[in-house]
Write an enzyme that holds these catalytic residues in place. Sequence first.
Site: not given
Length: 335
Positions: A165, A206
């Site tokens: 990422y 998250r």
Amino acid sequence: MSDRSTTICPYPASGRSSLGVRKRVLVTGGAGFMGSHLCERLIAEGDEVLCVDNFFTSGRQNIEHLIGQKRFELMRHDVTFPLYVEVDEIYNLACPASPIHYQHDPVQTTKTSVHGAINLLGLAKRLRCPIMQASTSEVYGDPRIHPQPESYWGNVNPIGPRSCYDEGKRCAETLFFDYRRQHGMPVKVARIFNTYGPRMHPNDGRVVSNFIVQALRGEAITIYGDGSQTRSFCFVDDMIDGFRRLMATPDDFTGPVNIGNPREFTIRQLADLVIEMVGSTSSLVHKPLPENDPLQRQPDITLARDALGWQPTTALEEGLKRTIAYFDRLLSSVP
Ligand code: NAD
Ligand code: UDP
């Protein structure tokens, strides 16, 4: 016609669609959490939206209310393949964003950032139109400078579990600036800091979605490490406002520009606040800190304030209230 400067960009500005009526805007990753809010905002402001998504981390539910509207079009497409469409502006948001999503198929994550950037920059080059990249605070890695200004080059592990990422996004930034230098294109790079709000995926892992869902279900709140690591949380409406202001800047403003809320919290503080606001009986449980998890993160938003006239206006408490209400409705609708 738009009034975009032609002094740096060698191309004539495209500005408006050929019909001269309204802009046609491409949003990649448009069915995702932030993408769906951006599509909604663009339509509310009078634009036409072409939403492109491969539904890797999202579904139609985020944009269901837009399907059928005259100025909204949905296309299932993977940005790692070339895209041939006609638009006046591009927002490139396509990329899995949460650690569990982007680590699920790390090679595809890098491809999405890198091939996706090449394909969309190629499209923008042919169309001579502005393009904004959804970059990330992850380009700063585990930062040694605090808070992080755009001038900081970062502290990123190139071979760790977050690298697909972080490095993918860094390479995408490189491509944006090389297209700028090589082809004079009007590029814009937003470095987005942790953003939350309604339409986050309940299982994306998250911290905000995890804590709210756990608190609503009365499950233990999972704190990774001792909870002293920090993040700065921006409500999605503020973020979308930042995107719009960035896109509206003259061609010679490229960024990168940090967009985020500078109010910094420890993860432990966030857990306590969520428990209090939900009125939950959840306990706290500690789990190991994931490898390369950044210990601190806070944007320096001086540039956003000066160049975009932007700063967040939604306090964490207010944003959490709206996000908790969203997840409450979502969880009660699931049998
Ligand atoms: P999200 O996962 O909800 O949205 C990403 C969207 O991109 C999803 O709809 C997904 O299906 C789509 N997608 C993924 N790979 C694709 C591909 N190859 N082709 C087409 N579509 C693809 O995540 P989000 O939080 O809305 O993030 C949007 C963008 O903002 C991402 O680029 C992310 O990296 C960036 N960003 C987000 C945050 C944050 O805190 N939310 C922080 C920094 C950067
Ligand atoms: N985190 C946590 N418990 C969770 C999920 C995340 O303590 O259930 C921590 C995570 O280790 C990190 C912070 O919260 O320190 C933010 O994690 P998130 O995945 O939301 O975003 P990122 O690490 O990409 O900023």
